[in-house]
Structure formats: C-alpha cells, structure tokens
Design an enzyme around this catalytic site. Structure first.
Site, PDB file in Angstrom:
ATOM      1  N   SER A 145      -0.743 -10.844  26.232  1.00  0.00           N
ATOM      2  CA  SER A 145       0.123 -10.029  27.094  1.00  0.00           C
ATOM      3  C   SER A 145      -0.669  -8.882  27.692  1.00  0.00           C
ATOM      4  O   SER A 145      -1.571  -8.334  27.040  1.00  0.00           O
ATOM      5  CB  SER A 145       1.290  -9.469  26.274  1.00  0.00           C
ATOM      6  OG  SER A 145       1.987  -8.476  27.007  1.00  0.00           O
ATOM      7  N   TYR A 158       4.011  -4.744  19.343  1.00  0.00           N
ATOM      8  CA  TYR A 158       3.625  -5.876  20.194  1.00  0.00           C
ATOM      9  C   TYR A 158       2.258  -5.640  20.829  1.00  0.00           C
ATOM     10  O   TYR A 158       1.390  -6.522  20.813  1.00  0.00           O
ATOM     11  CB  TYR A 158       4.683  -6.095  21.265  1.00  0.00           C
ATOM     12  CG  TYR A 158       4.518  -7.382  22.046  1.00  0.00           C
ATOM     13  CD1 TYR A 158       4.703  -8.613  21.417  1.00  0.00           C
ATOM     14  CD2 TYR A 158       4.204  -7.381  23.402  1.00  0.00           C
ATOM     15  CE1 TYR A 158       4.566  -9.806  22.125  1.00  0.00           C
ATOM     16  CE2 TYR A 158       4.071  -8.560  24.113  1.00  0.00           C
ATOM     17  CZ  TYR A 158       4.246  -9.767  23.477  1.00  0.00           C
ATOM     18  OH  TYR A 158       4.107 -10.947  24.173  1.00  0.00           O
TER      19      TYR A 158
END
Length: 247
Positions: A145, A158
C-alpha cells in the site's frame, strides 16, 4: 487453440475468498494455472471454486488462517508431496487494522495487524521458498500500500505493517536475485474492496476500479516472461519502480 500462458503452473493465493485475492485467483486460473486458494472463509472459497470452474479452470480449496503457522507449514509439506513445487505465490491476505491515533491503538489490534500483514508472510516465505525454487520460473507477488511510505495519520498499524512487509520482500528479492525466482511488490491503490469500504466508509465505491481490473495488472508479474525482481509495481501509474535511500 492458443496455449494458455500459465498452463501446468501451480499458483498459491492467500486471502482468496474475496477482493483482490479472489479476482487474482480467477485471472490466474483463466491463464491456465491450478489455484491453491487459501482463506478463512469456506463459503467464499466455494464461490471462488464455482467461478474458476465456470472459466474451465481448477482449484484446491484450503480453509486456513495465514496466522496458523503450523497450518502453513503443513500446507507447504502437502504441496511438496502432491506437486513437488509451486510456480506462483500471491501474498494478498491483509488486515486494515485500527484507524485511530497511535496512542489509542490497543495492543491486541496492533498485534493482529502485524500478524496478518507481516508475520504470516514471513512464514509463507519460509515454507514456500523451497517449492518456488523447484520451479523453472518461480514468481512471488505481495500486495502492499502507498500508506507504507506516506505514513498516513491515524493509519499507524496498517502503515507500519506494510512498510515492514516491503522491507521483508525486498530482502527476499535480494537473497534470491541470482536464482530464477522473481519477487515483487504490487500497490493497487484505492480499489473497490470490502477493506477499502471499512477504511473509507463515506467514499463512493463506483469511483474506484474493481479488483478484477487490478488482477489483470498483477497477472504479468506472474508470467515466466517477467524478469524484474525487488520492484514496486504501481497499479495507478503502471510504473515499475526501484527503491532508493531517503533524500
């Protein structure tokens, strides 16, 4: 009849019951690969099997949490016994983690996110590398990501887990650079998935590309003809990028 580019290839896909993992499994199956589909959700796996069968493909369903280290090791042993190799590994299973200031993140939530996004992929590498090295053109792709390098506020677990995953994958790419194995990272960006809806509940999903579109961009990284390793492949721009020290 044109030969399918992944005919006789074995592809293991984690998080295969929905989203990008589901779509990638179908794309690989359509290209001729036999799919080893790993996910916790039995129902989702059965839906995937139906979709793959409808495309004329085949799959082996593995209801398994990627955080079950012993289970992943047993899977590696079973694949060795049955196939003697795998050709493709898609490390897709992921957890969004808590969206809050770091000081408000509970240790349990932090650990769960790191377990799924980092530790599970470490165990996959340990258990599947010997099988990938038995392939004449092993290919591994891990889903990352942009948050890993943006260090987005309130996305601490995350962002940290994906940054750790990127380091882990790059180390593995460097360690295997002189072998036929090619190891890369794929950044899908915002995609119309369940995880994205959780993180961005006010976003209109119709403005986002679908998992199937992202899967079509992952497919080339799995082909024997793909030669790059240790790269960051960005879906939105189509660029294949290297890493460099901070400036």
């Amino acid at each position: 009849m044109t030969t399918k580019p992944l005919a006789s290839r074995i592809a293991l896909v984690t998080g295969a019951s929905r989203g990008i993992g589901y779509a990638t499994a179908i794309a690989l199956a359509k290209a001729g690969a036999h799919i080893i589909a790993v996910a916790r959700t039995q129902g989702g796996l059965e839906e995937l099997d139906d979709a793959i069968t409808a495309e004329g493909g085949t799959a082996t369903l593995v209801p398994l949490s990627v955080t079950d280290w012993d289970g992943v090791a047993r899977l590696g042993a079973a694949l060795h016994e049955r196939h003697g190799k795998i050709d493709i590994l898609i490390g897709n299973a992921g957890l969004a983690g808590a969206s809050s200031p770091l000081g408000h993140v509970e240790p349990k939530s932090w650990n769960e996110t790191m377990d799924v996004n980092v530790n599970a992929n470490f165990q996959l590498i340990r258990c599947m590398e010997p099988l990938l090295q038995q392939s004449d053109a092993g290919r591994a792709v891990f889903i990352t990501s942009g948050t890993a390098n943006k260090a987005s506020a309130y996305r601490g677990p995350y962002a940290a887990s994906k940054a750790a995953l990127e380091a882990l994958v790059r180390v593995w790419a460097n360690e295997t650079a002189t072998t036929p194995l090619r190891v890369n990272l794929f950044n899908p960006g915002p995609i119309r998935t369940h995880m994205r809806a959780i993180v961005m509940p006010g976003e209109d999903p119709e403005t986002l590309d679908t998992p199937a579109q992202a899967a079509e961009a992952i497919l080339p990284l799995c082909l024997p003809s793909w030669t790059e390793t240790g790269k960051f492949v960005d879906y939105k721009t189509g660029k294949v990028m290297g890493f460099h020290p901070p400036s």
